[in-house]
Design an enzyme around this catalytic site. Structure first.
Site, mmCIF file in Angstrom:
data_model
loop_
_atom_site.group_PDB
_atom_site.id
_atom_site.type_symbol
_atom_site.label_atom_id
_atom_site.label_comp_id
_atom_site.label_asym_id
_atom_site.label_seq_id
_atom_site.Cartn_x
_atom_site.Cartn_y
_atom_site.Cartn_z
ATOM 1 N N ILE A 1 26.990 0.654 3.893
ATOM 2 C CA ILE A 1 27.061 1.723 2.806
ATOM 3 C C ILE A 1 28.464 1.941 2.416
ATOM 4 O O ILE A 1 29.050 2.563 3.304
ATOM 5 C CB ILE A 1 26.154 3.005 3.208
ATOM 6 C CG1 ILE A 1 24.918 2.869 3.618
ATOM 7 C CG2 ILE A 1 26.277 4.041 2.050
ATOM 8 C CD1 ILE A 1 24.122 4.043 4.197
ATOM 9 N N GLU A 2 28.990 1.528 1.323
ATOM 10 C CA GLU A 2 30.327 1.395 0.928
ATOM 11 C C GLU A 2 30.716 2.889 0.284
ATOM 12 O O GLU A 2 29.747 3.674 -0.222
ATOM 13 C CB GLU A 2 30.903 0.418 0.163
ATOM 14 C CG GLU A 2 30.587 -0.923 1.001
ATOM 15 C CD GLU A 2 31.105 -2.159 0.453
ATOM 16 O OE1 GLU A 2 31.584 -2.195 -0.664
ATOM 17 O OE2 GLU A 2 31.183 -3.072 1.190
ATOM 18 N N ASN A 3 31.990 3.023 0.127
ATOM 19 C CA ASN A 3 32.288 4.224 -0.673
ATOM 20 C C ASN A 3 33.476 4.123 -1.362
ATOM 21 O O ASN A 3 34.238 3.149 -1.122
ATOM 22 C CB ASN A 3 32.805 5.798 0.538
ATOM 23 C CG ASN A 3 33.048 6.716 -0.071
ATOM 24 O OD1 ASN A 3 33.959 7.168 -0.521
ATOM 25 N ND2 ASN A 3 31.755 7.432 -0.320
ATOM 26 N N ALA A 4 33.669 4.909 -2.657
ATOM 27 C CA ALA A 4 34.728 4.404 -3.460
ATOM 28 C C ALA A 4 36.162 4.959 -2.692
ATOM 29 O O ALA A 4 37.208 4.391 -3.260
ATOM 30 C CB ALA A 4 34.727 5.331 -4.706
ATOM 31 N N GLU B 1 25.414 -1.664 11.450
ATOM 32 C CA GLU B 1 25.259 -1.628 12.669
ATOM 33 C C GLU B 1 25.470 0.104 13.249
ATOM 34 O O GLU B 1 24.508 0.511 13.779
ATOM 35 C CB GLU B 1 26.237 -2.354 13.839
ATOM 36 C CG GLU B 1 26.330 -3.599 13.612
ATOM 37 C CD GLU B 1 27.191 -4.516 12.650
ATOM 38 O OE1 GLU B 1 27.386 -3.816 11.277
ATOM 39 O OE2 GLU B 1 27.920 -5.296 12.543
HETATM 40 N N1 THU Z 1 30.498 -4.471 7.581
HETATM 41 C C1 THU Z 1 29.172 -4.400 8.224
HETATM 42 O O1 THU Z 1 28.449 -3.660 7.857
HETATM 43 N N2 THU Z 1 29.404 -4.628 9.612
HETATM 44 C C2 THU Z 1 30.476 -5.186 10.362
HETATM 45 O O2 THU Z 1 30.257 -5.681 11.390
HETATM 46 C C3 THU Z 1 31.357 -5.868 9.549
HETATM 47 C C4 THU Z 1 31.658 -5.468 8.264
HETATM 48 C C5 THU Z 1 30.426 -4.231 6.199
HETATM 49 C C6 THU Z 1 31.333 -3.174 5.833
HETATM 50 C C7 THU Z 1 31.841 -3.289 4.435
HETATM 51 O O3 THU Z 1 30.855 -2.702 3.723
HETATM 52 C C8 THU Z 1 31.802 -4.880 4.300
HETATM 53 O O4 THU Z 1 30.936 -5.327 5.558
HETATM 54 C C9 THU Z 1 33.093 -5.447 4.134
HETATM 55 O O5 THU Z 1 33.718 -5.051 4.967
#
Ligand code: THU
Length: 139
Positions: free
Chosen positions: A50-53, A62
């Site tokens: 779940i990303e954020n601005a 995880e």
């Molecule tokens: N990301 C994960 O969800 N798990 C990881 O172990 C590595 C990175 C996600 C974070 C971000 O939304 C995207 O991958 C790029 O870094």
């Protein structure tokens, strides 16, 4: 090893991680990740990134899976399946390995998968040796 994982169980966990990946909110990186965490009670907790601005408030798939499980009262885990891109393996980032170290022992299984046929299995001990863990602080 406490519990050996069966091939069918591994396939099921990968499928659940693939299902979780569909919920990924990743408008910035466009990198979709799904995870499925298996507790020793045989319950599965899915997670997506779940990303954020602000970028920094982003959370990995995880850790979403772990925090959901802990919120539900689980503290003991057998394995996690992780899927990222179809072409490459998505190895867990350092921060997620640290979170795994909090709740899991060195035998915890980390399954990184492209699909149900192509996957690699590591132990937490292999991916995070000599980690700093809760036992250092318990008095
Ligand atoms: N990301 C994960 O969800 N798990 C990881 O172990 C590595 C990175 C996600 C974070 C971000 O939304 C995207 O991958 C790029 O870094």
């Amino acid at each position: 090893m406490e519990k050996e994982l069966k091939k069918e169980q591994i396939g099921q966990l990968i499928l659940q991680a693939m299902g979780a990946r569909k919920k990924a909110y990743a408008p910035y990186s466009h990198y979709h990740v799904g995870a499925a965490l298996l507790s020793t009670q045989d319950r599965v907790y899915p997670g997506c990134n779940i990303e954020n601005a602000s970028y920094g408030a982003t959370i990995c798939a995880e850790r979403v899976a772990f925090f959901r499980a802990v919120q539900e009262g689980e503290r003991s885990f057998t394995a996690i399946a992780i899927v990222g891109g179809e072409e490459d393996y998505a190895y867990p980032c350092g921060m997620c390995r640290q979170v795994m170290r909090e709740f899991c022992n060195e035998d915890f299984r980390i399954i990184v998968a492209k699909n149900t046929e192509e996957y690699q299995i590591f132990s937490l001990g292999e991916l995070f040796p000599h980690g700093f863990g809760p036992e250092k602080l318990v008095r």
